[in-house]
Design a protein around this motif. Structure first.
Motif: not given
Length: 439
Positions: A38-60
């Motif tokens: 998940n730690g890697t996915l947070i940074q990966f999705f932030q780029i791929v899906c163009e997310l802000n911090v809170s959106q990326a943390l929806l992974v967790t």
């Protein structure tokens, strides 16, 4: 249920015990590997899906909230299937969640990715509801924390490897690629770059699904013994006499909250460390490996636990020391910057290592026939891994679902301090007196 009663239901020969521990160790490796991606996915999705911090943390949030909703159903499933079949089913459910990443990547849909993560969390909920009490009660009570520490090495070894492997595939050359995406003036060119990056995640998750399916088949055919959590010896039966609800055990109820805040701080230390580094101005090529630093620190903690528990330390005393270290390392991270701050956050892995091995046995001790449902409630507490990072981001990001709780925005360093220290203080309370209440 006492540990003496359970031990009589498993093979008395050392070989049988060792084989059971080996099988459970493999399962701990599996859910460690899947969880710490998940730690890697947070940074990966932030780029791929163009997310802000809170959106990326929806992974967790998506991943860990599955534990909240499905732990009680998991307990019911285990009552029907038994522990071994329930574990095999859990592996298959995780495999299904992994396969959801194929259409999610093709559509570059963050919602579908979150669905896959929720399904994975559902499978892990079933797997953990079975495997954790199994590990706690398969042998003597005094060495339960030591046993779980051994299994924790399997879990965190996988966790240390997971971000290294996934990052080397999906975030290879991420800094340059991120710059190319930002520099793209043509929408078609930008989408092509994003689609190419998104497709990188398909191969690893297909491989995970295949391996999990094979493991489920092998586990189903294994000789892992069943344990009886409904049988009570005289002392445990006396302790549970007149009890009609699992909520009549205060040490369990307080333990659920303790697991909630513990998993929250563990996820903050492991999954948020990369985002914390980026906020300090570090590049993605550096921060993509930070989760591994935390997991290596946890491995060191588990080795210390194995060497000292129960010979020199009780699990309870280890939990007290761990909570104090948590406060100290969090405070040190606040008062430092750059790689020094990141190092102190990684060292929280050391502070967190002995917490789960101590809290779980303390909370289920003496539950007898309520062990399965008690275990399920504790697994529900894992939802803290989804909630606390959102509370953290809500302190400085107006897009967070928890931003309404704060009248004024603060910086991420203050937010980290304000989230972590109260959690560690509560863990210290449970280690000192919380587990004794009601006994």
């Amino acid at each position: 249920m006492s540990n003496q009663t359970v031990t009589m239901n498993v093979p008395s020969k050392q070989a049988g015990y060792a084989q059971s521990m080996a099988i459970i160790g493999i399962l701990f490796f599996v859910f460690g590997f899947v969880t710490w991606l998940n730690g890697t996915l947070i940074q990966f999705f932030q780029i791929v899906c163009e997310l802000n911090v809170s959106q990326a943390l929806l992974v967790t949030m998506a991943f860990y909230m599955a534990y909240f909703f499905l732990s009680i159903p998991s307990s019911m499933i285990l009552n029907k299937t038994g522990f071994k079949n329930g574990m095999a089913l859990g592996l298959l459910i995780i495999a299904i969640g992994s396969l959801v990443f194929i259409p999610a990547a093709n559509a570059r849909s963050f919602g579908m990715f979150l669905t896959g993560l929720f399904i994975q969390g559902a499978g892990l909920s079933l797997l953990q509801t079975a495997s954790n009490p199994y590990a706690s009660i398969i042998g003597p009570k005094e060495s339960a924390a030591k046993r779980i520490s051994i299994l924790g090495i399997c879990n965190k070894s996988a966790g240390a490897l997971a971000p290294l492997i996934l990052s080397s595939i999906v975030l290879k050359g991420a800094e340059k690629l991120e710059a190319d995406i930002k520099a793209a003036v043509d929408a078609a060119q930008k989408n092509a770059l994003l689609d190419s990056l998104a497709s990188r995640v398909i191969g690893p998750y297909v491989a995970i699904a295949i391996v999990l399916t094979i493991l489920a088949f092998l586990l189903k055919r294994s000789s892992l013994p069943e344990i009886d959590t409904n049988t009570e010896d005289e002392s445990t039966a006396a302790a549970t006499t007149g009890k009609t609800s699992v909520f009549q055990f205060p040490q369990l109820v307080l333990g659920v909250l303790c697991i909630f805040v513990y998993v929250g701080v563990e996820v903050m230390a492991g999954d948020v460390i990369g985002q914390y580094g980026k906020s300090l101005g570090m590049s993605v090529d550096d921060t993509k490996y930070f989760t591994t630093f935390t997991l290596v620190a946890m491995l060191v903690g588990y080795v210390i636990g194995i060497a000292t528990i129960p010979k020199y330390l009780s699990g309870k005393k280890g939990l007290q020391i761990s909570a104090i270290l948590g406060v100290l390392f969090t405070t040190a991270a606040y008062f430092t910057t750059g790689f020094s701050a990141v190092t102190f956050i990684a060292l929280l892995g050391l502070a967190n290592a002995l917490m789960w091995p101590a809290i779980f046995p303390m909370a289920i001790d003496g539950l007898g026939r309520f062990t399965k449902i008690g275990s399920a409630l504790l697994i529900m507490g894992i939802a803290g891994g989804g909630v606390i990072p959102q509370i953290y981001s809500g302190m400085f990001d107006q897009h967070s679902m928890f931003s309404f709780l704060y009248s004024a925005s603060i910086d991420f360093r203050h937010a980290f301090l304000y989230c972590m220290v109260p959690c560690y203080i509560y863990i210290l309370f449970y280690a000192l007196v919380g587990d004794k209440i009601g006994k």
